[in-house]
Design an enzyme around this catalytic site. Structure first.
Site, mmCIF file in Angstrom:
data_model
loop_
_atom_site.group_PDB
_atom_site.id
_atom_site.type_symbol
_atom_site.label_atom_id
_atom_site.label_comp_id
_atom_site.label_asym_id
_atom_site.label_seq_id
_atom_site.Cartn_x
_atom_site.Cartn_y
_atom_site.Cartn_z
ATOM 1 C CG HIS A 38 43.470 12.324 53.429
ATOM 2 N ND1 HIS A 38 44.403 13.133 52.290
ATOM 3 C CD2 HIS A 38 42.366 12.950 52.530
ATOM 4 C CE1 HIS A 38 44.016 13.599 51.513
ATOM 5 N NE2 HIS A 38 42.489 13.494 51.346
ATOM 6 C CB THR A 39 43.328 7.118 57.855
ATOM 7 O OG1 THR A 39 42.351 6.340 56.996
ATOM 8 C CG2 THR A 39 42.910 8.014 58.945
ATOM 9 C CD GLU A 164 44.421 3.009 39.982
ATOM 10 O OE1 GLU A 164 44.739 3.969 40.369
ATOM 11 O OE2 GLU A 164 43.347 2.687 39.396
ATOM 12 C CG ASP A 176 40.290 3.251 45.988
ATOM 13 O OD1 ASP A 176 39.809 3.423 47.030
ATOM 14 O OD2 ASP A 176 40.572 3.814 44.854
ATOM 15 C CE1 TYR A 228 45.787 11.500 48.239
ATOM 16 C CE2 TYR A 228 47.833 11.322 47.133
ATOM 17 C CZ TYR A 228 46.975 10.902 48.098
ATOM 18 O OH TYR A 228 47.123 9.492 48.326
HETATM 19 P P1 ADP Z 1 37.849 6.877 39.579
HETATM 20 O O1 ADP Z 1 38.572 5.631 39.642
HETATM 21 O O2 ADP Z 1 37.643 7.715 40.869
HETATM 22 O O3 ADP Z 1 36.409 6.652 38.822
HETATM 23 P P2 ADP Z 1 39.954 7.446 37.772
HETATM 24 O O4 ADP Z 1 40.356 8.777 37.127
HETATM 25 O O5 ADP Z 1 40.888 6.742 38.749
HETATM 26 O O6 ADP Z 1 38.615 7.865 38.642
HETATM 27 O O7 ADP Z 1 39.433 6.595 36.752
HETATM 28 C C1 ADP Z 1 38.681 7.107 35.689
HETATM 29 C C2 ADP Z 1 39.056 6.606 34.159
HETATM 30 O O8 ADP Z 1 38.618 5.230 34.230
HETATM 31 C C3 ADP Z 1 38.335 7.246 33.270
HETATM 32 O O9 ADP Z 1 39.064 8.339 32.935
HETATM 33 C C4 ADP Z 1 38.456 6.140 32.115
HETATM 34 O O10 ADP Z 1 39.699 6.029 31.360
HETATM 35 C C5 ADP Z 1 38.094 4.797 32.912
HETATM 36 N N1 ADP Z 1 36.968 4.456 33.104
HETATM 37 C C6 ADP Z 1 36.152 3.806 34.141
HETATM 38 N N2 ADP Z 1 34.926 3.398 33.713
HETATM 39 C C7 ADP Z 1 34.646 3.958 32.604
HETATM 40 C C8 ADP Z 1 33.327 3.719 31.849
HETATM 41 N N3 ADP Z 1 32.243 3.450 32.441
HETATM 42 N N4 ADP Z 1 33.442 4.693 30.753
HETATM 43 C C9 ADP Z 1 34.598 5.068 30.122
HETATM 44 N N5 ADP Z 1 35.794 5.056 30.946
HETATM 45 C C10 ADP Z 1 35.674 4.401 32.261
HETATM 46 MG MG MG Z 2 40.682 5.727 40.277
#
Ligand code: ADP
Ligand code: MG
Length: 386
Positions: A38-39, A164, A176, A228
């Site tokens: 959170h920085t 995003e 990220d 958040y």
């Molecule tokens: P994070 O980035 O923290 O993992 P997010 O909600 O930003 O979580 O992103 C997750 C989304 O990315 C999932 O809902 C899906 O749409 C997509 N995704 C990423 N990797 C996969 C995977 N291996 N299989 C299916 N969907 C994936």
């Molecule tokens: Mg994500």
């Protein structure tokens, strides 16, 4: 989970699906934030590293504007779109990420052709390891080469943020993708979120005889989004009352005066950000001079600050951290936005199994669902594989 496909296997699968070899195969990793929570939106410091879990895409440019996308996971068929008329309202699932990147590049005035794309990923999703940016960074690396867009790392960081924020609709920052695009193996990425400057800091856990465990609590609390937003508001309020552009501009030495100017809750939120920025700077110095074995107390202090001052931990995260520490981890903290998600535990290699077992047992005894526990290594950033 099935084994991730290597470049050759992915290319062969691509050819089977699309009837021709891909133009190339690109890979980008997920990330773990070592310290600095959170920085980012306070224009401060973060210290993520890229992990040895990646998204890989095989891509072929098409002569028309059609986009055809397939992934190795799930059993949905081919998803199609048209590069001339991308629609964020109808984009579904993981395809939002490649489409968002194409859209963001178009917003920069680039002409993006149609393409065929096959994705494979072994970044666990929704565990706070940024599986979404792994996809975006693999795709933007591919398109940067295939369209000769010639974007530098900083432009690619901003383009994936735009994808995003404005296409996918997730209010994320630059941490990220900075880690995914700019990391090198055995290093953490010291990122100044004010000016995007990066310095790679040695973080060779292996050589130090340490293992970095990720403990996915599999908890996602319903108030995560609201929490958040509320924390961001507290930080903005704190900066406004203290008369600074961002909390980055408040030092440890200013805290005493700040305590008299802010209400008690806002003060605790501010104190977390100010001390956390300082912990990142200390961690960088220790990694430069003493190595990974010296940062344990900073990880512990970071967790305490998030639990007590920023109030974004939860019972499962606290238990994971406590059980890991008791079983021999030299430092542990929740990582990510909070209210669930994952904790990390820096652990002597010889104690890693004991830590895993202890956390699993503690979760079982508390009646929590079994956590997902796995080790990650500081790995290379995005690159072309074939
Ligand atoms: P994070 O980035 O923290 O993992 P997010 O909600 O930003 O979580 O992103 C997750 C989304 O990315 C999932 O809902 C899906 O749409 C997509 N995704 C990423 N990797 C996969 C995977 N291996 N299989 C299916 N969907 C994936
Ligand atoms: Mg994500």
């Amino acid at each position: 989970m099935t084994r991730p496909l290597d470049a050759k296997e992915l290319a062969a699968r691509f050819e089977g699906v699309f009837g021709a070899a891909p133009d190339g195969v690109w890979q980008a990793p997920g990330r773990v934030n070592l310290i600095g929570e959170h920085t980012d939106y306070n224009e401060g410091f973060v210290l993520p590293f890229a992990i040895d879990r990646t998204a890989r895409v095989a891509v072929r440019v098409r002569p028309d504007s059609a986009i055809r996308m397939l992934s190795t996971f799930g059993n949905q068929g081919l998803t199609t779109a048209d590069a001339r008329s991308l629609d964020r309202a109808t984009a579904r699932g993981w395809t939002k990420y490649p489409l968002g990147v194409i859209w963001a590049l178009q917003q920069r005035g680039l002409n993006i052709p149609g393409l065929d794309l096959l994705l494979d990923s072994d970044v666990p999703r929704g565990a706070g390891l940024s599986s979404s940016h792994a996809i975006e960074c693999a795709v933007i690396s591919a398109l940067n080469e295939l369209t000769a867009a010639s974007l530098g790392a900083e432009d690619m960081v901003l383009a994936t943020q735009r994808a995003e924020n404005d296409f996918v609709g997730a209010p994320t920052g630059i941490m990220d993708q900075s880690a995914s695009l700019r990391a090198t193996a055995g290093h953490a990425v010291f990122l100044d979120c004010r000016d995007q400057s990066v310095r790679l800091v040695p973080f060779d856990a292996d050589s130090a005889g340490l293992v970095l465990l990720v403990i996915d609590t599999r908890v996602s609390h319903s108030h995560a989004d609201g929490g958040y937003a509320a924390r961001r508001e507290s930080c903005e309020l704190g900066a406004e009352v203290l008369g600074v552009r961002a909390l980055r501009d408040v030092g440890l030495e200013d805290l005493e005066e700040a305590s008299g100017l802010l209400d008690a809750e806002t003060f605790r939120r501010v104190r977390h950000v100010v001390t956390e920025n300082d912990r990142v700077l200390q961690a960088v110095e220790l990694l430069d001079t003493a190595g990974p074995g010296a940062i344990g107390p900073l990880l512990d202090a970071s967790h305490a600050s998030m639990r007590d001052d920023f109030e974004i931990s939860c019972a499962e995260l606290d238990l994971a951290v406590e059980a890991a520490r008791t079983a021999g981890a030299i430092g542990a903290r929740m990582t990510g936005g909070g209210f669930g998600g994952s904790a990390i535990a820096l652990t002597p290699a010889g104690s890693a199994q004991r830590v895993r077992t202890a956390v699993e047992r503690a979760f079982a005894e508390a009646g929590y669902a079994a956590p997902g526990i796995f080790s990650v290594r500081p790995a290379a950033g995005a690159r072309r594989l074939a």
